[in-house]
Motif scaffolding. Structure first.
Motif, mmCIF file in Angstrom:
data_model
loop_
_atom_site.group_PDB
_atom_site.id
_atom_site.type_symbol
_atom_site.label_atom_id
_atom_site.label_comp_id
_atom_site.label_asym_id
_atom_site.label_seq_id
_atom_site.Cartn_x
_atom_site.Cartn_y
_atom_site.Cartn_z
ATOM 1 N N GLN A 73 4.784 -1.665 -5.852
ATOM 2 C CA GLN A 73 5.988 -0.865 -5.623
ATOM 3 C C GLN A 73 5.740 0.214 -4.573
ATOM 4 N N LEU A 74 4.579 0.837 -4.609
ATOM 5 C CA LEU A 74 4.253 1.872 -3.636
ATOM 6 C C LEU A 74 4.109 1.288 -2.235
ATOM 7 N N LEU A 75 3.501 0.112 -2.143
ATOM 8 C CA LEU A 75 3.413 -0.553 -0.844
ATOM 9 C C LEU A 75 4.806 -0.854 -0.297
ATOM 10 N N ALA A 76 5.699 -1.314 -1.182
ATOM 11 C CA ALA A 76 7.064 -1.630 -0.747
ATOM 12 C C ALA A 76 7.788 -0.381 -0.258
ATOM 13 N N ILE A 77 7.575 0.741 -0.925
ATOM 14 C CA ILE A 77 8.190 1.993 -0.497
ATOM 15 C C ILE A 77 7.737 2.367 0.909
ATOM 16 N N SER A 105 0.664 -9.009 2.271
ATOM 17 C CA SER A 105 -0.096 -9.911 3.151
ATOM 18 C C SER A 105 -0.777 -9.155 4.284
ATOM 19 N N ALA A 106 -0.359 -7.911 4.536
ATOM 20 C CA ALA A 106 -0.986 -7.112 5.591
ATOM 21 C C ALA A 106 -2.385 -6.649 5.186
ATOM 22 N N ILE A 107 -2.677 -6.697 3.884
ATOM 23 C CA ILE A 107 -3.986 -6.259 3.395
ATOM 24 C C ILE A 107 -4.936 -7.447 3.428
#
Length: 258
Positions: free
Chosen positions: A45-49, A55-57
């Motif tokens: 959720q934090l990545l989406a925010i 997939s970038a990781i």
């Protein structure tokens, strides 16, 4: 991008790196029982925010002083990112430094990572002070070898012991006293003077003793949550570097990729 997880006794700090630059960071309370799925619900959720797709990781590294947490973070990496994580101090992410102490395997991950990052950023002999659950003082020589150090109770632990073992002393916040006077006129001020200025005196005294024993000029680098607060009330630090442990993880991950 690199996702680094610094697992301390109190908090887990996740940081997203692009090269050596931190693009985002998040903090969650350390709980060895937290499952990989629970980490994922929170972290994705934090990545989406931040607008970052998982997939970038492409790389994930874990540095931990809580061994039980490593398994669940490994599950997080493999199940949700499709990555076998690097574990700081193991395999391709071995420390790569000399550890000149009686029991090298007992060196905490945070202290090894601080040693690696401090040597990469600052020249000469170093004393690294890390304000965490415990406060550690580590000697790093000019070659980057870890030479040993000191473990002291963190200031919050000291306060917890004081309040928890007395009947009438109140809980107070850790902050700088309102004046430089060390003669308090009420209970709260007297407690704060004892805890705060007592801690400053402890730091200054131990660092002076370490410098004398090293026998060469040594820069003092402070890191951890309370470093900035104490830096405002002592001249003992040459540098305050809040991200030292995370940068150590980034350096290890970079080496492992070569």
């Amino acid at each position: 991008m690199l996702l680094a997880a610094d697992v301390g006794n109190t908090n887990v700090v996740f940081a997203l790196f692009e090269g050596r630059e931190i693009k985002a960071r998040w903090r969650i309370a350390t709980d060895p029982r937290r499952t990989g799925d629970e980490y994922a619900v929170w972290l994705l959720q934090l990545l989406a925010i931040e607008g970052i797709d998982r997939s970038a990781i492409t790389q994930l590294i874990v540095g931990s002083v809580v061994p039980r947490a490593i398994h669940n973070l490994t599950v997080l990496a493999e199940k949700y990112f499709g990555i076998t994580p690097l574990i700081a101090g193991e395999g391709r992410a071995a420390w790569g430094i000399a550890v000149d102490v009686d029991e090298p395997r007992s060196l905490g991950a945070d202290r090894a990572l601080n040693t690696i990052a401090a040597h990469a950023k600052y020249q000469g002999d170093l004393i690294v002070v890390d304000f965490g659950t415990a406060t550690t003082f580590d000697a790093v020589d000019f070659n980057g070898a870890y030479k040993g150090g000191i473990i002291a109770p963190g200031i919050n632990l000291s306060l917890d012991a004081l309040v928890g073992n007395t009947a009438k002393l109140p809980r107070i916040a850790i902050e700088a006293p309102r004046t430089n006077s060390v003669i308090g006129t009420n209970t709260e001020d007297q407690m704060l003077i004892g805890v705060f200025w007592g801690y400053v005196a402890m730091m200054e005294g131990l660092i002076a003793r370490m410098r004398a024993e090293i026998g060469r000029p040594a820069k003092v680098v402070a890191t951890g949550g309370l470093a900035i607060l104490f830096d405002q009330h002592t001249q003992i630090f040459d540098a305050v570097d809040a991200d030292l442990t995370l940068e150590g993880l980034a350096i290890l991950a970079e080496r492992a990729s070569q």
